[in-house]
Design an enzyme around this catalytic site. Sequence first.
Site, PDB file in Angstrom:
ATOM      1  NE  ARG A  33       2.928 -28.916  15.242  1.00 51.41           N
ATOM      2  CZ  ARG A  33       1.638 -28.211  15.573  1.00 51.41           C
ATOM      3  NH1 ARG A  33       1.055 -27.428  13.791  1.00 51.41           N
ATOM      4  NH2 ARG A  33       0.435 -29.324  15.775  1.00 51.41           N
ATOM      5  NE  ARG A  37       5.246 -30.882   8.739  1.00 50.06           N
ATOM      6  CZ  ARG A  37       4.315 -30.521   9.002  1.00 50.06           C
ATOM      7  NH1 ARG A  37       3.718 -30.601   7.714  1.00 50.06           N
ATOM      8  NH2 ARG A  37       3.576 -29.947   9.876  1.00 50.06           N
ATOM      9  NE  ARG A  46      11.095 -38.617   8.123  1.00 50.90           N
ATOM     10  CZ  ARG A  46       9.702 -37.978   8.814  1.00 50.90           C
ATOM     11  NH1 ARG A  46       9.371 -36.857   8.958  1.00 50.90           N
ATOM     12  NH2 ARG A  46       8.896 -38.287   7.190  1.00 50.90           N
ATOM     13  CG  ASP A  82       2.720 -37.690  16.119  1.00 46.56           C
ATOM     14  OD1 ASP A  82       3.111 -36.706  15.503  1.00 46.56           O
ATOM     15  OD2 ASP A  82       1.937 -38.055  16.101  1.00 46.56           O
ATOM     16  CE1 TYR A 160      -5.157 -36.510  15.010  1.00 53.91           C
ATOM     17  CE2 TYR A 160      -5.120 -35.943  16.893  1.00 53.91           C
ATOM     18  CZ  TYR A 160      -4.658 -36.445  15.367  1.00 53.91           C
ATOM     19  OH  TYR A 160      -3.935 -34.526  14.839  1.00 53.91           O
TER      20      TYR A 160
END
Length: 352
Positions: A33, A37, A46, A82, A160
């Site tokens: 990661r 962010r 983004r 992702d 998921y």
Amino acid sequence: MDASPAARPSDAPLVRRLRGESVDAPPSVWFMRQAGRSLPEYRAVREGTSMLESCLMPALASEITLQPVRRHGVDAGIFFSDIVVPAKLAGLEVEIVPGRGPVFASPIRTRADIDALPPLGDATEEALAPIREAVGLTVAELGATPLIGFCGAPFTVASYMVEGGPSRDHLRTRALMREDPEAWDRLASWVAELSGRFLRAQVLAGASAVQLFDSWVGSLSAEVYTRHVQRHSAAVLSAVSDLDVPRIHFGVGASHLLREMHAAGATTMGVDHRMPLDEAIRILGGDVPVQGNIDPAVLFTGEDARYAEARAVLAAGASAPEHVVNLGHGVPPETDPAVLTDLVAFLHAQSA
């Protein structure tokens, strides 16, 4: 980041370490990661674009992948994507809801749901075109710096799909394994084939290594993992086994599964921060390259504690054939980017 004509990513110290080759060079480091962010330039680029849209816009996905390499000087890029991108490309209705995560519009709960999954074939390969383009753009910019390809492992992705979204305990998924193992195998096999195609597309487009990431596998016992999950992860890794790239396998909270996950076909094992790295090396038999495992919490401490942790991880990793430094999980979004930049410089200043 341009390479000289003779420089190749496959010769980079990080890739050689992932292969277990002895390298006379400063420690190699990248962060899970690292693109995302925590970077203000990521948030800027983004703005106004959803997560999944960003992953499927080749120029944007490439730019996001490159940002932490430019800023931090890490030794590899990790492809910005992702774990549900392959499902989106296959035609499933899934979105990443801010503050929640991936959410599937129609959870997979019955045999009829599994029967209705889209077939995987030529159309799947055509749908992977944005991924191939993004990887190609990225490796052209990275030059001699390697790109690591990425995908989610079948257990986590299938969970998921069954749960419909994030889950704390994955009860429906674990129940499906026990009540209808044949249905579970069909679902997991579909995910494994899709993930394998996704991973292979990245390698054929230029990725120099891959990582199979299993966020939720730590919720399983070794017996359940071996019986219901291992062969499906093995199918993903086998999709690139003929392409001569290192294959990293990483699971969260999965210290009790190190041997079983390695046996699925990994060449390098990622270790999270819950187990000392030297203990993981011992469990793996002392002959497996490892990746990890600085506790992400030290990104919020002072330098003394942070650098002490980094030195301890380097010392613990010395008993493996080779060691690539990483965090024991991903970069938290609240991380000060300057802390990561300084940590990379500190690690590069240490002796091999």
